[in-house]
Write an enzyme that holds these catalytic residues in place. Structure first.
Site, PDB file in Angstrom:
ATOM      1  N   GLY A 295       2.358   3.704  -3.552  1.00 45.71           N
ATOM      2  CA  GLY A 295       2.414   4.940  -2.778  1.00 45.71           C
ATOM      3  C   GLY A 295       3.269   4.823  -1.537  1.00 45.71           C
ATOM      4  O   GLY A 295       4.313   4.179  -1.537  1.00 45.71           O
ATOM      5  N   SER A 296       2.822   5.459  -0.463  1.00 42.30           N
ATOM      6  CA  SER A 296       3.664   5.679   0.705  1.00 42.30           C
ATOM      7  C   SER A 296       4.165   4.421   1.376  1.00 42.30           C
ATOM      8  O   SER A 296       5.109   4.491   2.157  1.00 42.30           O
ATOM      9  CB  SER A 296       2.910   6.512   1.736  1.00 42.30           C
ATOM     10  OG  SER A 296       2.412   7.668   1.131  1.00 42.30           O
ATOM     11  N   THR A 297       3.553   3.266   1.104  1.00 47.18           N
ATOM     12  CA  THR A 297       4.071   2.062   1.741  1.00 47.18           C
ATOM     13  C   THR A 297       5.504   1.799   1.293  1.00 47.18           C
ATOM     14  O   THR A 297       6.279   1.168   2.007  1.00 47.18           O
ATOM     15  CB  THR A 297       3.208   0.840   1.387  1.00 47.18           C
ATOM     16  OG1 THR A 297       2.870   0.887   0.008  1.00 47.18           O
ATOM     17  CG2 THR A 297       1.936   0.833   2.198  1.00 47.18           C
TER      18      THR A 297
END
Lengths: 597, 128
Positions: A295-297
Site C-alpha cells: 500500500g501507501s508505503t
C-alpha cells in the site's frame, strides 16, 4: 695356571706347564709375555667397557641437568587420551551480537534399566516417580517387570535429576548420555533462530541455514540480532495484536549502514523448546516469507524515483481533484483533499491519485528499474531458508505502473520493504540485509540507487509525514522519527476486501541522520475506541513505532534530541522550510491552490 | 685404594637408585594428579556451559523488565530524564551573589523515588 708358573719347581705342576728345564727361564719370559698380553687385552677391554659406561652415564647426567635447569617452560607432552575434550559437545552455539546465548546444546541423560537386575519393581517405580516428575508409577512398574534386558525409562534428565536418581542407589539403572538443543530465550527469537528436530538436524531458521557449520565448524555463530531490541519489539507487537484483535504482525529493525537485522519478529510464534505445539500458522515467518501488497508505503519509492530521475521537482505537483478511471478500475483517494497537490503534499496526505500520476510520469521502464535496484523484485538475500519471491505482474502495463505507484499490484516481503526504505534514507546505497554480525564501523558494500541529494530530500519528506501528515502518532519524544504509513486492503476473491487490511508503518530514526529503520506491520487489525474505530497504519501501527523507538533509542546509544533543539534540527539538518515554498503548508492549513500545469 | 673407590661407587650407585625411584614415584603421582585435574576441568566446563544457558534464560529481557518493575519500581527511561553535560546550569561560584540562571522549566523531570534498599545493592556491590 699362569700364577703357578710363576713359582718354578713347585711339586704337582702339570706337565703342560713344564717346559724343558733349560727352557724354563726362556719359558717364563715367554709365558709372562703371553700373560702380559692377556692381561693387557683384558685390561683394555675393561677400560673400553668402563669408558663406554662412563660416557653413557655422563650423557644421562648431562640430560638430567639440562632437563632440570634449562627446560622450565616446556610441558611434557601427555597422550591425548588422558585429556577430556568437553568443548566437543557437538552442535555449536548461536549467540546474539552481544554474546547472549540464543541456542545451545546441553548434555542430558536418558535413564534406562535392565529389568533382570531390578530387585523390586514397585519400589523402584515409587522412588523414581518421586524424583522424576514426568514418570508415571504404573507405567514404570510395568516396564521394570518386563522380560527384556533393556528398557528406556525417561529421557532428557537434568543434571539435578540425574544426581537424585543416582542418590537413590538402585542397581539395574544406568544413564545414557545424549545432547539436547535448548533455546534459553524461548519465544522471543523463534523464527530467526529456528528449530532442530529430534535427530539434531536444523529444520527452520538459522539452525537450518547454517546446519553444516553448526555441526562441524568453529566458534559460536554470531547473529546481528540484539536480544534487548528483539524483546522490546516482540513485547510491543504482542500488545498491539491483542489490543487490535489482529491475526498476526511483523516487526523489523534494520541498521541502515550495515544492513544488519537487529530485530525480526513475526506473530504468531512458538516456543522452540516445545515444538510439539508448532502449527503451520505459528511457524510462518511473516517478515521473510509473507508477501503482501504494502500500500501507501510504496509512495516513498514513487516519490524517490520521480525526484531522482528528474521527472518532477519539489515544486511540481499533480491535480488530485478527480479520481482516475481506467477500464474497470477507479483510483481514488482516502479522505482526499480534492485539489492540486504538490509532490510533498502527495506524500504527506497519501494521495493515491497523485502518486499514480507521478508513477505514470516516471514511466514503466524507469519504475521497474528503480524497484529492481531497490531489491523489491528479487527475493531478499538473507541467511534464512524461508524467503519468498515477490509477486510481480507478468506483463507490466500502464495499469500496473499506476497501481504499483501507490503500492498495489506488487507484493513484497516486509524485509524487502524495510531494506529499500533503508536505502532511501542512508544516502542512496542499497545494502543487502543480513542476519550475521558484521564488523563494527565498516559500512558494507552496496550499490548506489538514488543520489545523495534525493536521499536528503526523502528524509525531509518522511519527517513531514510524521510531523504534519498521517504519521503523527509515530512521534517519539526525543527522537525525530520520519516515515510513511500504509493501509492496504487485502485481496479477497476477485477484488479487495473492505474489512481486512494490512496496516503498516515504516520509518527511520533519528531522521536527521538515520541509524535504524523500524517497520511494523499489523495483519487485519480492528479499530478500537482509542483509535476512533480506525484501523489504518497511522492509527494502529504508528503508535507501536513510537513506543518501540522510545524504548530502543536509549538501548542503542542514540543521543536524543532535546526539545529545545528539535526545531533547529528540523530547520538546518532536514531543511523543512524548503517544502514550505513547495506549497506544503507547515502549519497544517489547507495550503495554497496552485494553477494546474 | 681400589676398595675405597669401589666402595664409593657402590654407595653412589645405591644413592642414585634410591633417588631414581623417588623421582619416578613423584612423577607418577604428578601425572595421576594431572589426569584428575583434567577431568575436573572437563566437568567444570560442562557445568559452566549449563550455567551459561541458565543465565541466558534468567536474563530474558521481558522477565527482567517485569522483575525490575515489580521489585525495584523501575520503568523504561524517558527522554525527559536525560540531559547533556554542556547544557547543565553552571555551578554557582563561591561567594557570588546571584546564582546562574537555571535550565528552562519545560524539561520537568518526573518524580523518581528510590525504594529503601541497602547501600550495597544501590551501588551495585555485594553478592548477586
Amino acid at each position: 695356571m699362569i700364577g703357578r708358573l710363576a713359582q718354578p719347581g713347585r711339586p704337582g705342576s702339570t706337565a703342560a706347564t713344564q717346559g724343558p728345564a733349560g727352557a724354563s727361564g726362556a719359558g717364563r719370559i715367554q709365558l709372562e709375555g703371553i700373560r702380559k698380553q692377556a692381561l693387557e687385552t683384558g685390561r683394555t677391554r675393561l677400560l673400553v667397557t668402563g669408558a663406554v659406561f662412563a660416557v653413557a652415564f655422563a650423557v644421562v647426567a648431562g640430560r638430567l641437568v639440562e632437563m632440570a635447569l634449562f627446560n622450565e617452560d616446556r610441558e611434557p607432552r601427555l597422550p591425548r587420551a588422558a585429556r577430556s575434550d568437553p568443548a566437543a559437545v557437538g552442535r555449536l552455539d548461536v549467540v546474539d551480537r552481544n554474546g547472549v546465548l540464543m541456542a545451545t546444546s546441553l548434555p542430558t541423560a536418558a535413564l534406562y534399566a535392565n529389568p533382570r537386575q531390578v530387585i523390586d519393581a514397585d519400589d523402584y517405580a515409587a522412588k523414581l516417580a518421586r524424583v522424576l516428575p514426568g514418570l508415571e508409577h504404573a507405567e514404570a512398574a510395568a516396564k521394570l517387570k518386563g522380560r527384556g534386558s533393556f528398557v528406556w525409562l525417561a529421557r532428557n534428565l537434568t543434571p539435578w535429576q540425574q544426581y537424585e536418581v543416582n542418590r537413590l542407589g538402585l542397581p539395574g539403572l544406568a544413564f545414557h548420555r545424549a545432547e539436547r538443543r535448548i533455546y534459553p530465550l524461548a519465544r522471543i527469537a523463534s523464527h530467526a533462530v529456528g528449530l532442530t528436530d529430534v535427530d539434531g538436524r536444523g529444520i527452520a531458521g538459522v539452525e537450518r541455514f547454517f546446519d553444516e557449520t553448526l555441526r562441524s565448524g568453529e566458534g559460536p555463530i554470531e547473529l546481528s540480532l540484539d536480544v534487548r531490541v528483539q524483546a522490546v519489539v516482540h513485547g510491543e507487537l504482542t500488545r498491539a495484536v491483542a489490543e487490535y484483535g489482529a491475526i498476526g504482525a511483523a516487526g523489523l529493525v534494520l541498521d541502515v549502514d550495515s544492513g544488519e537485522v537487529l530485530s525480526m519478529v513475526s506473530l504468531p510464534d512458538y516456543d522452540p523448546n516445545a515444538p510439539e505445539a508448532l502449527n503451520s500458522e505459528a511457524g510462518f515467518n511473516r517478515v521473510t516469507k509473507g508477501v503482501y501488497e504494502m500500500g501507501s508505503t510504496f509512495k516513498l519509492f514513487t516519490t524517490a524515483m520521480a525526484l531522482d530521475s528528474g521527472t518532477v521537482g519539489l515544486q511540481d505537483g499533480y491535480d488530485a481533484t478527480h479520481p482516475i478511471r481506467i477500464s474497470r478500475f477507479t483510483i481514488n483517494d482516502f479522505h482526499g483533499k480534492k485539489r492540486w497537490l504538490s509532490v510533498p503534499e502527495i506524500l504527506v496526505y497519501s494521495s493515491n491519485i497523485g502518486a499514480a500520476k507521478m508513477g505514470l510520469d516516471v514511466g514503466t521502464r524507469q519504475q521497474r528499474g528503480y524497484l529492481g535496484r531497490l531489491g523489491l523484485l528479487e527475493p531478499a538475500a538473507i541467511e534464512l531458508p524461508e524467503v519468498a519471491t515477490p509477486l510481480a505482474p507478468q506483463r507490466w502495463r500502464e495499469i500496473n505502473t499506476l497501481t504499483i505507484a501507490y503500492g498495489h499490484g506488487l507484493a513484497v516481503t516486509p524485509l524487502q520493504l524495510g531494506s529499500a526504505v533503508g536505502t532511501l534514507v542512508n544516502g542512496g546505497i542499497h545494502r543487502p540485509p543480513t542476519l550475521l554480525k558484521q564488523q563494527s564501523g565498516a559500512s558494507a558494500e552496496g550499490r548506489r540507487v538514488i543520489s545523495e541529494k534525493t536521499s536528503r530530500e526523502m528524509r525531509g519528506l518522511m519527517r513531514l509525514v510524521v510531523r504534519y501528515g498521517t504519521g503523527r502518532r509515530a512521534e517519539a519524544p526525543g527522537y525525530l522519527v520520519g516515515g510513511k504509513t500504509g493501509t492496504a486492503d487485502k485481496q479477497g476473491g476477485r477484488g479487495y476486501r473492505r474489512d481486512a487490511a494490512i496496516s503498516s508503518f515504516v520509518g527511520a530514526f533519528p531522521i536527521e541522520a538515520p541509524r535504524y529503520v523500524v517497520l511494523v506491520m499489523i495483519d487485519e487489525p480492528k479499530g478500537t475506541k482509542e483509535t476512533g474505530n480506525q484501523a489504518t497504519g497511522g492509527a494502529v501501527a504508528a503508535p507501536v513505532i513510537a513506543r518501540i523507538v522510545r524504548q530502543i533509542g536509549p538501548i542503542l546509544d542514540i543521543q536524543p534530541t532535546l526539545p529545545e533543539e528539535m526545531a533547529d534540527a528540523e530547520k538546518t539538518r532536514l531543511d523543512l522550510p524548503q517544502f514550505a515554498s513547495a506549497g506544503m503548508s507547515l502549519n497544517g492549513s489547507r495550503g495554497q491552490r496552485r494553477v494546474a500545469q | 685404594m681400589i676398595r675405597h673407590t669401589t666402595f664409593l661407587f657402590v654407595v653412589l650407585a645405591i644413592a642414585l637408585s634410591v633417588a631414581l625411584f623417588a623421582i619416578k614415584h613423584q612423577v607418577r603421582e604428578l601425572e595421576a594428579r594431572l589426569v584428575r585435574i583434567d577431568r575436573q576441568i572437563g566437568e567444570s566446563q560442562q557445568a559452566i556451559h549449563v550455567l551459561k544457558a541458565e543465565w541466558s534464560h534468567l536474563n530474558e529481557p521481558l522477565r527482567l523488565k517485569d522483575l525490575a518493575r515489580r521489585h525495584l519500581g523501575m520503568e523504561p527511561v524517558s527522554v525527559a530524564q536525560m540531559q547533556r553535560l554542556d547544557r547543565l546550569a553552571p555551578r554557582v561560584a563561591e561567594g557570588s551573589a546571584t546564582p546562574a540562571p537555571t535550565q528552562q522549566s519545560e524539561t520537568r523531570l518526573p518524580r523518581i523515588s528510590l525504594p529503601a534498599l541497602p547501600a550495597a545493592m544501590v551501588l551495585g556491590e555485594g553478592a548477586r
